[in-house]
Design a protein around this motif. Structure first.
Motif, PDB file in Angstrom:
ATOM      1  N   ARG A 104      61.676   9.471  17.236  1.00 40.97           N
ATOM      2  CA  ARG A 104      62.900   8.817  17.662  1.00 40.97           C
ATOM      3  C   ARG A 104      62.569   7.914  18.845  1.00 40.97           C
ATOM      4  NH1 ARG A 104      68.652   9.432  17.681  1.00 40.97           N
ATOM      5  NH2 ARG A 104      68.483  10.829  15.914  1.00 40.97           N
TER       6      ARG A 104
ATOM      7  N   LEU B  59      65.117  -9.375  16.012  1.00 38.82           N
ATOM      8  CA  LEU B  59      64.166  -8.849  15.036  1.00 38.82           C
ATOM      9  C   LEU B  59      63.804  -9.924  14.008  1.00 38.82           C
ATOM     10  CD1 LEU B  59      65.651  -5.304  14.230  1.00 38.82           C
ATOM     11  CD2 LEU B  59      63.922  -5.907  15.929  1.00 38.82           C
TER      12      LEU B  59
ATOM     13  N   HIS C 140      72.505   1.168   6.044  1.00 38.59           N
ATOM     14  CA  HIS C 140      71.344   1.798   6.670  1.00 38.59           C
ATOM     15  C   HIS C 140      70.101   1.233   5.998  1.00 38.59           C
ATOM     16  CE1 HIS C 140      73.377   4.998   9.060  1.00 38.59           C
ATOM     17  NE2 HIS C 140      74.354   4.685   8.240  1.00 38.59           N
TER      18      HIS C 140
ATOM     19  N   ARG D 119      61.075   0.689  11.633  1.00 39.51           N
ATOM     20  CA  ARG D 119      62.131   1.478  12.282  1.00 39.51           C
ATOM     21  C   ARG D 119      63.399   1.447  11.444  1.00 39.51           C
ATOM     22  NH1 ARG D 119      63.958  -2.418  17.298  1.00 39.51           N
ATOM     23  NH2 ARG D 119      65.794  -1.087  17.248  1.00 39.51           N
TER      24      ARG D 119
ATOM     25  N   VAL E 142      67.297   0.851  11.072  1.00 37.76           N
ATOM     26  CA  VAL E 142      68.342   0.058  11.711  1.00 37.76           C
ATOM     27  C   VAL E 142      69.618   0.164  10.875  1.00 37.76           C
ATOM     28  CG1 VAL E 142      66.746  -1.597  12.766  1.00 37.76           C
ATOM     29  CG2 VAL E 142      67.669  -2.048  10.478  1.00 37.76           C
TER      30      VAL E 142
ATOM     31  N   VAL F 201      69.819  -7.594  17.976  1.00 41.80           N
ATOM     32  CA  VAL F 201      69.911  -6.148  17.751  1.00 41.80           C
ATOM     33  C   VAL F 201      70.274  -5.466  19.067  1.00 41.80           C
ATOM     34  CG1 VAL F 201      67.441  -5.765  18.207  1.00 41.80           C
ATOM     35  CG2 VAL F 201      68.673  -4.151  16.740  1.00 41.80           C
TER      36      VAL F 201
ATOM     37  N   GLU G   2      70.592   0.534  20.247  1.00 45.16           N
ATOM     38  CA  GLU G   2      70.702   1.636  19.283  1.00 45.16           C
ATOM     39  C   GLU G   2      70.188   1.265  17.896  1.00 45.16           C
ATOM     40  OE1 GLU G   2      74.242   4.446  19.951  1.00 45.16           O
ATOM     41  OE2 GLU G   2      75.054   2.450  20.230  1.00 45.16           O
ATOM     42  N   GLY G   3      69.744   0.017  17.716  1.00 46.04           N
ATOM     43  CA  GLY G   3      69.271  -0.397  16.394  1.00 46.04           C
ATOM     44  C   GLY G   3      70.375  -0.887  15.489  1.00 46.04           C
ATOM     45  N   ASP G   4      71.488  -1.339  16.080  1.00 48.64           N
ATOM     46  CA  ASP G   4      72.542  -1.975  15.285  1.00 48.64           C
ATOM     47  C   ASP G   4      72.309  -3.479  15.292  1.00 48.64           C
ATOM     48  OD1 ASP G   4      74.500   0.035  14.331  1.00 48.64           O
ATOM     49  OD2 ASP G   4      74.605   0.538  16.461  1.00 48.64           O
TER      50      ASP G   4
ATOM     51  N   ASP H  55      63.457   6.682  13.987  1.00 49.58           N
ATOM     52  CA  ASP H  55      64.912   6.669  14.132  1.00 49.58           C
ATOM     53  C   ASP H  55      65.312   5.929  15.393  1.00 49.58           C
ATOM     54  OD1 ASP H  55      66.446   8.645  12.150  1.00 49.58           O
ATOM     55  OD2 ASP H  55      64.426   9.407  12.482  1.00 49.58           O
ATOM     56  N   GLY H  56      66.486   5.321  15.367  1.00 45.76           N
ATOM     57  CA  GLY H  56      67.007   4.635  16.545  1.00 45.76           C
ATOM     58  C   GLY H  56      67.574   5.633  17.538  1.00 45.76           C
TER      59      GLY H  56
END
Lengths: 463, 156
Positions: free
Chosen positions: A105, A216, A239, A251, A253, A297, A300-302, A331-332
């Motif tokens: 993570r 990204l 996802h 990763r 996202v 991005v 949190e990887g959104d 994982d984010g």
């Protein structure tokens, strides 16, 4: 995937939740004239955070609230204490999920908020939430609940306030459907206290910010689509595994799109509203990857999706992605304020299980001696995936969640064997449109509904 | 959580809701495309109201549930299910099967009066607020709180 770890107990979990429940009971009865039992509940919450930096403020807030003299800042302190406790629960559960999936993570590196929101609307929301806390669920009536409408209407057009507005809108509608509180047979205390505390925290300027922290460039391999909806809002989240163009580690996202909606827009109508703003939905429907260039991005990887920065890539089977790319992706992280068990939605891939239905029709996947509960109802209505298909599946891409005291699997896609051939069904298969007969019919009905409403809006709204 | 509304055709009754202690909504005029009727039935008393959005009383709603109100009941049953409508309006259906017709019969048997509370303006502004949801822009910024609102295959 070590599913056996998911059914083992987590140290300290029961104690933390007991303190949360004690507070939730106090809130349910209303804090206008608290009884001794409510005072005890408030003290239990304060005691649970006595060893933290929140200790003094929460102790004072609990004392004031127990005397029926809590001000808005005291409610914020109590909501913060409850959130901190559930944050610790989140961390313990997320750690356990990490052990089960074996994936790493990333660390959270969340920038400091800039607090640009319209402060007067945040204050209005907090004032409504304070009124609600004084009434409690048992004392609420239409008059108190309808106080949210004006605040929500004023907030919804402002993108900076969309998070809080959407939450308040769904929360108030749910409360309104349960009014008057005095006649309720059963109160969902944990759920309503969750929504209340979350909303109270979001009234703190800056708390709702999830700013861009980078961009990204690389290949996006979708795993599946998760849809969330209440009467007047919908969000679809894809996802996916992201493979950076520079060859660095893959990763996980998410890419999402959300929109407020009239309650009569349902089913395929949801996809129609969302589709134009997230080209990824079409790619998911077609089973394609996408190539991203400088896509913004969050920590949190959104992904903050922009159609201009993505183009359709080669075909990419989600089950291949799940089998090959998912196990080695990272994982984010979760932003500190957003840590809550309900936020846990971790992509996993399972196969070789035996699907089993209990007498009460609840579904389990038996795997290596352990049973993982499956929530087969958490599927959008405009989708070829059905609970029956999940119950007959042999492989599943899903989201691991935690609900009502246990880990639960939500299916995003399943594979089953029909006449010795593997057939895949995806929850988001119709996201970009469909040629399926039932799907086409649903699309047509939804188009007609929106057309009527737009025609009415054109006639009435601009007069 | 509340089960989502069931899909229904919106041409005749673009808006119906259970709110403010009433079943209330907006019914398209059969003759004039630019005119709508605002109709309502109060919970418990079943007092009814029907007028145009310019506050002209409906000619059909004199001592009787007019066609607009009947259409409203029918569509409310489609959208929410007869049981939820009956529960909200506090209608005792005794042994009758919950449906639009049995609801109308049970309510009308109590000889409800006209509702003079002047709710039409409120209902109409709620309809406009409802329509305004179509004008709101989508966002691709995440809404983490939506995790509390899962979809369900169950309908109302």
């Amino acid at each position: 995937m070590r599913t056996d770890l998911l059914t083992e107990s987590v140290d300290g979990l029961d104690e933390a939740l007991a303190a949360v429940d004690a507070f939730d009971g106090a809130l349910a009865a209303g804090l206008l004239r608290p009884q001794p039992a409510q005072a005890a509940g408030l003290t239990e919450l304060a005691d649970a955070v006595a060893g933290t930096p929140l200790a003094d403020r929460v102790a004072e807030a609990a004392e004031k609230a127990a005397a029926g003299a809590a001000g808005e800042d005291h409610f914020v302190a109590l909501a913060a204490a409850r959130t901190a406790l559930l944050g610790s629960v989140h961390d313990a559960l997320a750690h356990r999920v990490g052990e089960a999936t074996g994936r790493g993570r990333a660390a959270a590196d969340v920038p400091a908020p800039t607090a640009r929101e319209a402060v007067n609307l945040l204050a209005a929301a907090r004032s409504w939430l304070s009124d609600l806390a004084r009434c409690g669920w048992q004392g609420m009536d239409h008059e108190v609940v309808s106080g949210a409408a004006q605040v929500v209407s004023a907030m919804l057009p402002d993108p900076e306030l969309r998070r809080l507005a959407t939450l308040l809108d769904g929360f108030a509608a749910e409360l309104a459907a349960s009014c008057p509180g005095a006649s309720l047979e059963r109160v969902p205390e944990r759920r309503w206290a969750d929504l209340w505390a979350r909303a109270v925290l979001l009234t703190v300027p800056g708390a709702a910010e999830l700013p861009e922290t980078g961009t990204l460039t690389g290949r996006l391999l979708p795993l599946g689509v998760d849809v969330q909806e209440h009467a007047t809002a919908v969000q679809a989240q894809v996802h996916a595994v992201f493979e950076p163009a520079d060859g660095s580690a893959a990763r996980l996202v998410r890419a999402g799109v959300s929109v407020p909606k009239p309650d009569t827009v349902v089913g395929a109508g949801l996809w129609q509203l969302l589709r134009p703003h997230l080209s990824l939905l079409e790619a998911v429907g077609e089973g394609r990857s996408m190539e991203l260039t400088d896509m913004p991005v969050t920590a949190e990887g959104d992904l903050l999706w922009d159609n201009e920065r993505a183009r359709a890539g080669e075909s990419a089977d989600a089950f291949v992605t799940a089998r090959v790319a998912l196990p080695t992706a990272t994982d984010g992280p979760t932003a500190p304020l957003d840590r809550h068990p309900s936020r846990i939605a971790v992509p996993v891939f399972l196969e070789g299980y035996a699907a089993r239905q209990d007498d009460d029709e609840s579904l389990y996947f038996d795997l290596a001696g352990s049973a993982l509960a499956v929530d087969a109802d958490r599927i959008p209505s405009a989708s070829p995936l059905t609970p029956e298909a999940v119950a007959k599946s042999g492989a599943c891409i899903g989201l691991l969640r935690w609900d009502a005291g246990r880990f639960v699997l939500q299916a995003l896609a399943v594979e089953s064997t029909v006449r010795k051939k593997a057939v895949a069904l995806h929850a988001g298969a119709w996201a970009g449109g469909t040629t399926d007969k039932a799907g086409v019919k649903a699309e047509k009905a939804a188009t007609d509904a929106v057309k009527v409403l737009r025609e009415r809006a054109g006639k009435l709204l601009r007069k | 959580m509340i089960a989502p509304a069931r899909p229904r055709k919106l041409a005749k009754v673009p808006f119906v809701e259970l709110a403010d202690g009433r079943m209330q909504g907006v019914v398209s005029s059969g003759s004039d495309i630019g005119r709508v009727y605002v109709s309502s039935i109060a919970a418990s008393t079943y007092a009814y109201g029907c007028s145009t959005n310019n506050n002209r009383p409906c000619g059909g709603a004199r001592g009787w549930y007019c066609n607009h109100i009947r259409a409203l009941i029918g569509e409310a049953v489609l959208q929410y299910g007869a049981e939820r409508v009956a529960r909200y309006l506090k209608v005792d259906l005794a042994d009758a099967e919950p449906s639009g017709d049995s609801l109308i019969d049970a309510m009308f048997a109590t000889r409800p009066g006209a509702d003079h509370s002047g709710a039409a303006a409120t209902v109409f502004s709620r309809f406009l607020r409802h329509l305004a949801y179509l004008e709101l822009a989508p966002t691709t910024a995440p809404l983490p709180e939506m995790q509390w609102f899962p979809p369900t295959r169950a309908v109302a």
